[in-house]
Write an enzyme that holds these catalytic residues in place. Structure first.
Site, PDB file in Angstrom:
ATOM      1  N   GLY A 391     -13.618   3.066  -5.708  1.00 53.02           N
ATOM      2  CA  GLY A 391     -12.897   2.233  -6.652  1.00 53.02           C
ATOM      3  C   GLY A 391     -11.470   2.675  -6.916  1.00 53.02           C
ATOM      4  N   SER A 392     -11.012   2.419  -8.140  1.00 55.32           N
ATOM      5  CA  SER A 392      -9.588   2.497  -8.500  1.00 55.32           C
ATOM      6  C   SER A 392      -8.991   3.900  -8.471  1.00 55.32           C
ATOM      7  CB  SER A 392      -9.384   1.896  -9.895  1.00 55.32           C
ATOM      8  OG  SER A 392      -9.780   0.541  -9.916  1.00 55.32           O
ATOM      9  N   SER A 393      -9.785   4.911  -8.312  1.00 57.39           N
ATOM     10  CA  SER A 393      -9.230   6.266  -8.223  1.00 57.39           C
ATOM     11  C   SER A 393      -8.202   6.385  -7.106  1.00 57.39           C
ATOM     12  CB  SER A 393     -10.357   7.283  -7.995  1.00 57.39           C
ATOM     13  OG  SER A 393     -11.158   7.418  -9.148  1.00 57.39           O
ATOM     14  N   VAL A 394      -8.291   5.513  -6.070  1.00 57.22           N
ATOM     15  CA  VAL A 394      -7.413   5.629  -4.906  1.00 57.22           C
ATOM     16  C   VAL A 394      -6.068   4.934  -5.126  1.00 57.22           C
ATOM     17  CG1 VAL A 394      -9.456   5.628  -3.432  1.00 57.22           C
ATOM     18  CG2 VAL A 394      -8.152   3.517  -3.716  1.00 57.22           C
ATOM     19  N   LYS A 395      -5.836   4.310  -6.269  1.00 58.92           N
ATOM     20  CA  LYS A 395      -4.643   3.472  -6.433  1.00 58.92           C
ATOM     21  C   LYS A 395      -3.339   4.256  -6.352  1.00 58.92           C
ATOM     22  CE  LYS A 395      -6.965  -0.290  -8.879  1.00 58.92           C
ATOM     23  NZ  LYS A 395      -7.247  -0.945 -10.163  1.00 58.92           N
TER      24      LYS A 395
END
Length: 682
Positions: A391-395
């Protein structure tokens, strides 16, 4: 005159007597010399071939004996893996020792020691019955023997048919005493020629050890010695990653036999079977004791000599801090139970990695698999052998890719709004499902804006968003550009950890699937390991260096006591690459991570607002399915202190309930930061 004549006569008598004595002595010497020459001639000429044959039939054979392995210690010198010595009874088979001799020795040894008979198989019993009663066995095989002599059946067929004729009644005739002899006999038979085979090394009593030692002269090939086992002062902590060592009975594991044989090992060597014990086998194995056995013409051992005492293996110092490791495991289990009590009953794993973001040192790795009833199983290896949608941890990595491709710049603003595409597809941010507002890149990280990432991905593909637009047909090149940016921070590539079986993650093709391309930008397509997440956030924390992860720190020379020897080799994490970004661009991601943890609107604020030192990071939620039911993977990455990072972490919880409510999984990261930097549990 008469007197002088008389004196001369006496002198001559004395002189004559002396001459006779000297002549006698010379005669004896000459006789002895002649006898010696004749004897040497006889030995060399008449018996020379006989003694040459004896020399040829006597052989010096060097055999290696196992020595204790090197220890494994943590970064502060705490022993994690050690050796526990124990008494052992071994048997060394001569080159021409036959079964009858071995059986005779086994019978004698059975009178002196107890022996566990649980390993005995039915096949062992049948073979032993044949050995004990060869005449009875032969009487049952008259017809088959004739067929064998005529070449109508093979030796293998003959042996199998003989075993088939031995029934339960025959096997029941074997007494407890017979079975004890068999248990010893089978171990002796499994040993290689002139290679010590352990007969018993568990629960050898002082009496057994002393009794056998006193009667070694009557037990050819038997010896009493000291063996060792691995012991673990910290119990099950980190056990999966430490690996294991084969037993004396097992020797080379079947699945690794060819590998070890190619490196010059013997089949009965004890070796590392997995992970650290396997990875650093050449360091931990030590130098084996060398024995020289002299055998006679019948192959019997007539003498032995130690030609090299050998030495235990060198010590391996890890980057792990065992006190932090134990605390991490304690906190992980505490938060698993807390989350389950709040509704995460389907959560099936939780994983945590803690490292130094500046040099790749792994400080702790903890994982647990969770059964439906809440039973926890160690799963430390899952931190680098399993991969998940995160999920969004990679943004943060998505924005770095946007900077690299010059499609956005630090401080750039975009409108966060629901995106509509041709065909009715709609994509939106969770924090702003229906409104329209301007946010910059740091706020996009703080709010975890999906729309900002989607628009960035479209820009990488050379497209500006507009309402109702069609998705591009071919995103092959755009996918490569975005993935290159993700790879540079450690996502979708191996971390280089010095452990076997590290996985890369699931990286599916991107060409004509633009929806998946957009999902990649928010961590909903490719999968990554918790260790990759840790390397990724460390790369951002240290200003852009992707440093190789490593769990070994030093190799120390073995000593004769419990002290730690001098350093033989240092193991450091090399810089694998530097991101293709300017310092200002990396700093912009750091600002966004700081806001995500420290601004009230930030997705990590509730958990990280009051850490003892200011922290920064990112949260993520990936939509997944478990048995057809919607679930989410919750992830957290972070570092502290925010302005001078000394510690980085990643956390992955799999298959949690779909929000809302949002479960406080980030509290685990808060507790780790507070413990590490000195504050008591909060």
């Amino acid at each position: 005159m008469l007197k002088r004549l008389k004196e001369r006569t006496n002198d001559e008598k004395i002189r004559n007597q002396m001459n006779k004595r000297i002549n006698f002595i010379f005669g004896v010497i000459i006789f002895a010399f002649v006898a010696i020459v004749l004897r040497l001639g006889y030995l060399q000429i008449a018996q020379g071939s006989h003694y040459h044959q004896m020399i040829r039939e006597s052989e010096n054979v060097t055999v290696n004996e196992s020595v204790p392995r090197g220890r494994i210690l943590d970064r502060n010198g705490r022993v994690i893996v050690d050796n526990a010595s124990k008494k052992a009874i071994t048997y060394t088979r001569g080159k021409k020792t036959d079964q009858e001799e071995i059986l005779d020795t086994a019978k004698k040894l059975a009178k002196l020691i107890d022996m566990n008979t649980e390993k005995i198989t039915e096949r062992d019993k049948k073979d032993f019955w044949i050995t004990l009663y060869p005449d009875k066995a032969q009487k049952r095989m008259k017809k088959e023997l004739e067929l064998y002599k005529n070449g109508d059946i093979s030796q293998e067929d003959y042996d199998q048919q003989l075993r088939d004729k031995i029934g339960e009644k025959d096997l029941d005739s074997l007494s407890d005493k017979d079975l004890k002899v068999l248990a010893i006999y089978r171990e002796m038979m499994q040993g290689s020629t002139l290679s010590p085979r352990t007969i018993k090394n568990d629960d050898v009593t002082d009496k057994e050890f002393a009794t056998v030692s006193q009667q070694l002269s009557d037990l050819p090939g038997v010896n009493t010695t000291m063996d060792w086992d691995r012991k673990y002062p910290y119990g099950d902590s980190l056990r999966g990653i430490l690996g294991s060592v084969s037993t004396p009975e097992e020797g080379l594991p079947k699945e690794l036999t060819n590998y070890y044989l190619s490196k010059g090992y013997s089949r009965n060597d004890r070796v590392g079977k997995g992970y650290l014990e396997f990875q650093y086998e050449s360091i931990l194995r030590g130098k084996k004791k060398e024995m020289r056995y002299t055998t006679d013409k019948s192959g019997g051992i007539i003498d032995s000599e130690v030609i090299n005492e050998g030495s235990r293996g060198d010590d391996l110092i890890l980057t792990i801090d065992m006190e932090l490791q134990k605390k991490a495991e304690e906190y992980l289990e505490k938060h698993i139970n807390s989350l389950r009590s709040q509704g995460a009953v389907n959560m099936d794993s939780a994983l945590l990695v803690i490292q130094d973001p500046n040099n790749g040192d792994i400080l702790a790795m903890a994982g647990r698999q969770i059964d439906t009833d809440g039973t926890l199983t160690d799963f430390d290896i899952g931190t680098f052998t399993t991969q998940y949608a995160v999920g969004s941890s990679v943004k943060g990595a998505t924005l770095l890719a946007g900077y690299q491709n010059n499609v956005i710049k630090p401080g750039e603003q975009m409108v966060d709004e629901p995106l509509t595409f041709q065909g009715g597809l709609t994509k939106r941010s969770y924090f702003n499902k229906s409104g329209s507002r301007y946010i910059d890149d740091t706020e996009a990280l703080m709010h975890s804006s999906n729309v900002f990432m989607f628009k960035t991905a479209l820009k990488i593909a050379g497209i500006e968003y507009y309402q109702g637009m069609p998705l591009p047909d071919d995103i092959t090149e755009a996918g490569k550009k975005l993935r290159k940016g993700l790879n540079q921070v450690g996502l979708g590539v191996k971390t280089g950890i010095d452990l076997p079986n590290e996985v890369t993650g699931q990286i599916e093709p991107l060409n004509d699937n633009p929806g998946n391309y957009l999902d990649l930008a928010i961590g909903q397509y490719d999968t990554y390991t918790p260790l990759q997440l840790s390397q990724y956030v460390s790369t951002i924390a240290n200003d852009g260096d992707r440093v190789q992860s490593h769990i070994a720190k030093e190799i120390r020379k073995a000593t004769n006591d419990d002290s730690i020897g001098p350093v033989k080799h240092k193991i450091t994490g090399k810089v694998l690459n530097h991101v293709n970004n300017t310092p200002d661009q990396v700093a912009q991601i750091q600002k966004g991570f700081d806001k995500a943890f420290n601004k009230p609107e930030g997705t990590g604020y509730k958990s990280f607002k009051n850490t003892v030192v200011r922290s920064a990071g990112k949260t993520g939620t990936a939509e997944v399915f478990q048995n057809g039911e919607p679930r989410v993977n919750s992830t957290y990455v972070g570092y502290a202190p925010a302005d001078d990072p000394k510690l980085a972490f990643s956390i992955v919880y799999t298959n949690q309930p779909v929000p809302e409510p949002w479960l406080p999984g980030g509290d685990l990261g808060r507790d780790i930061i507070n413990y590490y930097f000195g504050k008591k549990d909060s």
